[in-house]
Scaffold this motif. Structure first.
Motif, mmCIF file in Angstrom:
data_model
loop_
_atom_site.group_PDB
_atom_site.id
_atom_site.type_symbol
_atom_site.label_atom_id
_atom_site.label_comp_id
_atom_site.label_asym_id
_atom_site.label_seq_id
_atom_site.Cartn_x
_atom_site.Cartn_y
_atom_site.Cartn_z
ATOM 1 N N HIS A 216 21.491 84.562 -54.365
ATOM 2 C CA HIS A 216 20.464 84.184 -53.398
ATOM 3 C C HIS A 216 19.072 84.552 -53.895
ATOM 4 O O HIS A 216 18.137 83.733 -53.842
ATOM 5 N N ALA A 237 22.423 75.914 -56.488
ATOM 6 C CA ALA A 237 22.903 76.555 -55.267
ATOM 7 C C ALA A 237 24.371 76.212 -55.020
ATOM 8 O O ALA A 237 25.174 77.076 -54.652
ATOM 9 N N LEU A 241 26.821 79.427 -55.048
ATOM 10 C CA LEU A 241 27.086 79.947 -53.711
ATOM 11 C C LEU A 241 28.433 79.540 -53.132
ATOM 12 O O LEU A 241 29.057 80.323 -52.405
ATOM 13 N N THR A 260 27.059 79.318 -45.167
ATOM 14 C CA THR A 260 26.793 78.806 -46.508
ATOM 15 C C THR A 260 27.036 77.302 -46.567
ATOM 16 O O THR A 260 26.238 76.544 -47.150
ATOM 17 N N LEU A 280 17.413 80.081 -48.145
ATOM 18 C CA LEU A 280 18.028 80.999 -49.105
ATOM 19 C C LEU A 280 17.511 82.423 -48.934
ATOM 20 O O LEU A 280 18.251 83.390 -49.148
ATOM 21 N N ALA A 284 19.848 85.603 -48.102
ATOM 22 C CA ALA A 284 19.831 86.806 -48.929
ATOM 23 C C ALA A 284 19.769 88.047 -48.058
ATOM 24 O O ALA A 284 20.519 89.021 -48.268
ATOM 25 N N THR A 287 23.119 88.531 -46.313
ATOM 26 C CA THR A 287 24.168 88.962 -47.243
ATOM 27 C C THR A 287 23.944 90.403 -47.701
ATOM 28 O O THR A 287 24.895 91.180 -47.823
#
Length: 319
Positions: A216, A237, A241, A260, A280, A284, A287
């Motif tokens: 990310h 991505a 991801l 996601t 994104l 981030a 996450t």
């Protein structure tokens, strides 16, 4: 001079931090703008005597510091910020000579409290202590908690940013039901070969940390700091991801996997790099907050005080 206060109410402690007014403004400004907030307090598990937490300051992901130092040799009380969204306070000996960007220091009258605070945080993370939350605000400012929403151009991206932010506000201060279930060994999919639990927890941690810190964050930095075209960013991505989050969904983190899939669907249709960056960046932060709870919940008591390394593979004398 701008100052922030970090309070840990559950252990009856707080310190004030004077922010650097002349250097690393690209780090100081997003942190200042993110206040006030609450977040899980963590402790370094490898590098030595420092505590850190995840601030919901999205622009830290792509901030370029103008001044770095070897954090190992800095005075106790030095405060650092990094692109992996860590606000770190050094309180003792560090073993990792990592170049890091200082943003300020704990005020002199609060320095003596740091070793005790650090030990209590260590006990809470590596032992069986209750999680400790950091409450961060401007000195003499209001307390509170929230995640700043980054601006977007499309309504679909805006709706998704709102939902990711709401999830992030929750996970900064408490673990998700999905994480609790995983750490209790409850996997509806049957994850965990031969009913093992620790193996799956190791894999969850091993996928979540680089997903936030590298994938990310790297995509945000590439979008903000380079001229890589949006089409290439979207393709990267997909590559970076989808597979790890699909696996994490199988391990029980369905919210991460579902978000996601929605993010990828939106960026495949957008013509706005700003929407890409916003989505994104918010992912981030979400996450990284999940990763912090993975470390808090991990069964570190299995290590014990008498653990020793016992190699089981030997090299042939003729190798």
């Amino acid at each position: 001079m701008r100052q922030i206060e970090i309070a840990w109410q559950s252990i009856g402690a707080k310190v004030r931090v004077s922010l650097d007014e002349g250097r690393n403004a690209q780090l100081v400004e997003p942190l200042w703008a993110s206040l006030p907030y609450q977040t899980l307090q963590g402790h370094a598990l490898v590098a030595g005597d420092c505590i850190y937490h995840v601030p919901p300051a999205h622009d830290l992901l792509h901030a370029v510091p103008d001044y770095k130092v070897d954090r190992k040799i800095q005075p106790d009380g030095t405060v650092f910020c990094s692109a992996v969204q860590h606000l770190t306070i050094k309180y003792g000996d560090l073993t990792e000579p990592m170049p890091t960007a200082p943003i300020g220091s704990v005020v002199p009258e609060d320095l003596d409290a740091l070793p005790k605070i650090g030990q209590m945080v260590w006990d809470a993370v590596h032992g069986n202590g209750a999680p400790i939350l950091a409450q961060v605000r401007r000195v003499n400012g209001e307390s509170g908690h929230g995640v700043r929403r980054m601006p977007t151009e499309s309504a679909r991206a805006r709706d998704l940013v709102e939902r990711i932010s709401a999830e992030t506000e929750r996970v900064l201060i408490e673990p998700t039901d999905e994480l609790i279930a995983a750490h209790e060994g409850r996997f509806d999919t049957g994850a965990g070969t031969k009913n093992s639990v620790l193996t799956t927890l190791v894999c969850i941690n091993g996928e979540t940390r680089p997903l936030g810190y590298v994938s990310h964050t790297g995509l945000v930095r590439a979008a903000r700091l380079t001229d890589v075209p949006l089409s290439a960013l979207v393709e990267m991505a997909r590559i970076l991801l989808v597979k790890p989050t699909e696996f994490l969904g199988y391990c029980g983190l369905n919210t991460l996997w579902n978000l996601t899939q929605e993010v990828v669907a939106v960026i495949e249709e957008t013509t706005s790099k700003e929407d890409f960056i916003a989505l994104l960046s918010h992912m981030a932060t979400y996450t990284n907050a999940l990763g912090a709870w993975n470390l808090q919940l991990f069964p570190w008591e299995l290590e014990g005080d008498t653990w020793t390394f016992r190699p089981t593979i030997t090299r042939s004398a003729h190798a």
